[in-house]
Design an enzyme around this catalytic site. Structure first.
Site, PDB file in Angstrom:
ATOM      1  N   SER A 196      -9.195   0.223  -5.298  1.00  0.00           N
ATOM      2  CA  SER A 196      -7.911  -0.350  -5.665  1.00  0.00           C
ATOM      3  C   SER A 196      -7.263  -0.999  -4.436  1.00  0.00           C
ATOM      4  O   SER A 196      -7.958  -1.680  -3.679  1.00  0.00           O
ATOM      5  CB  SER A 196      -7.041   0.751  -6.275  1.00  0.00           C
ATOM      6  N   ASP A 416     -11.634  -3.101 -16.528  1.00  0.00           N
ATOM      7  CA  ASP A 416     -10.481  -2.805 -15.670  1.00  0.00           C
ATOM      8  C   ASP A 416      -9.582  -4.035 -15.560  1.00  0.00           C
ATOM      9  O   ASP A 416     -10.041  -5.098 -15.133  1.00  0.00           O
ATOM     10  CB  ASP A 416     -11.000  -2.409 -14.281  1.00  0.00           C
ATOM     11  N   HIS A 441     -11.207   1.225 -13.910  1.00  0.00           N
ATOM     12  CA  HIS A 441     -10.732   1.100 -12.530  1.00  0.00           C
ATOM     13  C   HIS A 441     -11.401   2.121 -11.591  1.00  0.00           C
ATOM     14  O   HIS A 441     -11.268   3.322 -11.795  1.00  0.00           O
ATOM     15  CB  HIS A 441      -9.220   1.327 -12.562  1.00  0.00           C
TER      16      HIS A 441
END
Ligand SMILES: *[C@@H]1O[C@H](CO)[C@@H](O)[C@H](O)[C@H]1NC(C)=O
Ligand SMILES: *[C@@H]1O[C@H](CO)[C@@H](O)[C@H](O)[C@H]1NC(C)=O
Ligand SMILES: *[C@@H]1O[C@H](CO)[C@@H](O)[C@H](O)[C@H]1NC(C)=O
Length: 478
Positions: A196, A416, A441
């Site tokens: 991320s 995602d 994700h």
């Protein structure tokens, strides 16, 4: 329990932060409906506790020689001003179980917008790669999050020292200090990992400091900053109707108003996440035409109940004023999630505001961009125009989706919502990309589970092969 109504304004649309697996998982995107920071905080704490408890049970296993070691580095608060002598303590974790030779590789797992626990060096990637590659695994918590918050707290004078650029300066000084402290050979290749926002940091660390960091694996890294992240909802609705991950074309997303939906998609099938897409869609379809209420409403209510129940809560209530008050608290929060800090980073670097103004957007009545930007003004006194400028500056500094870097592997899942801001196609021979079908994700970083799909296993195998290739290259250069 109240199902929040979609018509509330502004603040409810709090920035949707990307989150790090094994960091605080923001089960985000209660946008549109009230997006109360307190619910997000409780959800992410829950998931983090779940994941940390699996690490603890691991440590009871006598086959595991030692717990990871926790350490602290003294870092300059302002690394760009040598006459400012103030410092803060930055937390790190070390797992040296698999490090058999001092010139073995070092896997540096970067923390993102939340606390970084011992699991960061024990389970999932990069730790799972360490035994076969003889790597030392180090986890480095991000400044201003978790227990690495400078004394003095989170007021505006302090937050000046919170940015991705400061975080990269920390990576560099940690890399140098830990080499000495742990007696790492000068020829050891250091490879950055992150998921991320921290995945972006991993790629950017290699981009800006290639002489110190040999390569990077960037998972679900949204390297392109955007003010208006309307594409988030396009992926969410595509994923919800994707049979491959348990979605269904019959789901009435138009009426589901977004609550919990984005979170279910973003964290689909992850350990500790209370709701998968399959389960959410099951609820939404189950309720159809059954009783007096419209089906999706009933199904959505059940989905919310499942989440609340898994948090051990009986009910939650929020108000706009309450959330605003929480975001204005400048004392460091003991809990894992840095809502105030991450909001500050979205206001000063990244944007990432999820909107739904396009007529094609399937979710009804999400707040418009101006009301989202208002939050930066209300909490930090930052003007809307400054945010647009900051986002543009971030992209010119790092290069957006075409960072001129080498030896970076970008890994994404096509279910995602964040993958549209990442790099999903190779940029020449030394920047490669893996796009894993139906993965959510940062799923590639999660510990292996029996339910992992063949495409996920294949993706992890490609990551391993890429590392082998890099490490061979590093050896040949010694
Ligand atoms: C650098 O630090 C010194 C000492 O704290 C301070 O007086 C000065 O204003 C700082 N300069 C900048 C550009 O922040
Ligand atoms: C550091 O590593 C070198 C070999 O690379 C070794 O000779 C030396 O004894 C080590 N020092 C410490 C303090 O472990
Ligand atoms: C109607 O709802 C009940 C529980 O409220 C459930 O057991 C049943 O399966 C539902 N029927 C249909 C057709 O969805």
């Amino acid at each position: 329990m109240t199902i929040p109504r979609a018509s509330r304004r502004g603040l409810d649309s709090m920035a949707v932060g990307p989150a790090l697996w094994l960091g605080p998982l923001l089960l985000v995107s209660l946008w549109g409906s009230s997006a109360p920071a307190s619910l997000l905080r409780r959800l992410s704490e829950h998931i983090q506790r779940f994941q940390e408890s699996s690490v603890l049970s691991l440590s009871l296993d006598p086959a595991v020689a030692s717990l990871p070691k926790e350490g602290w580095l003294e870092q300059p608060l302002d690394p760009f001003n040598a006459s400012d002598r103030r410092s803060f303590l930055q937390r790190y974790w070390v797992n040296d179980q698999h490090w058999t030779s001092q010139d073995g590789p070092v896997f540096l797992h970067l923390g993102g917008e939340g606390s970084l626990g011992p699991g960061s060096v024990m389970r999932g990637h990069p730790a799972a790669l360490a035994p076969a590659l003889g790597a030392l695994v180090i986890g480095l918590e991000h400044r201003f999050y978790g227990l690495s918050i400078p004394a003095g707290g989170l007021n505006m004078a302090q937050l000046r020292f919170l940015s991705s650029r400061h975080a990269l300066a920390d990576v560099v000084s940690a890399r140098l200090a830990l080499s000495r402290l742990l007696n790492v050979s000068a020829s050891s290749p250091w490879v950055c990992f992150g998921g991320s926002y921290a995945g972006s940091l991993a790629a950017w660390a290699r981009l800006k400091f290639p002489h110190l960091l040999f390569a990077a694996v960037a998972s679900s890294a949204p390297v392109l900053a955007v003010l208006d992240f309307s594409a988030y909802n396009e992926v969410v609705s595509r994923s919800l109707t994707s049979a491959a991950i348990g979605g269904s074309p019959e789901v009435g997303v138009g009426q589901s108003r977004g609550a919990l939906v984005g979170g279910a998609v973003q964290y689909d099938r992850q350990a500790g996440a209370p709701l998968s897409v399959r389960r959410l869609c099951g609820f939404l379809l189950e309720g159809r035409g059954n009783g007096s209420r419209p089906g999706p409403y009933r199904g959505l209510r059940r989905a919310v109940q499942v989440v609340i129940h898994s948090l051990g809560q009986r009910c939650l209530s929020f108000s706009r004023a309450e959330t605003l008050a929480q975001l204005r608290v400048t004392e460091p929060q003991v809990s894992g999630v840095g809502d105030r800090q991450w909001l500050y980073q979205t206001c000063t670097e990244f944007g990432f505001y999820v909107t739904c103004e396009d007529p094609g957007c399937p979710f009804s009545r999400l707040p418009a961009l101006p009301s989202q930007l208002e939050l930066c003004e209300q909490v930090f006194g930052l003007s809307p125009s400054s945010i647009g400028q900051a986002v543009a500056q971030t992209n010119s500094y790092y290069g957006g989706q075409t960072p001129g870097t080498t030896q970076v592997l970008f890994v994404n899942g096509d279910a995602d919502p964040w993958h549209v801001l990442s790099v999903t196609q190779a940029l020449g021979p030394s920047v490669s990309a893996i796009l894993i079908p139906s993965a959510s994700h940062c799923l590639d970083m999660a510990p292996e589970r029996p339910s992992d799909s063949p495409s996920l296993l294949l993706g992890r195998q490609s990551i391993f092969q890429q590392l082998q290739t890099w490490l061979k290259l590093a050896k040949s250069r010694v």
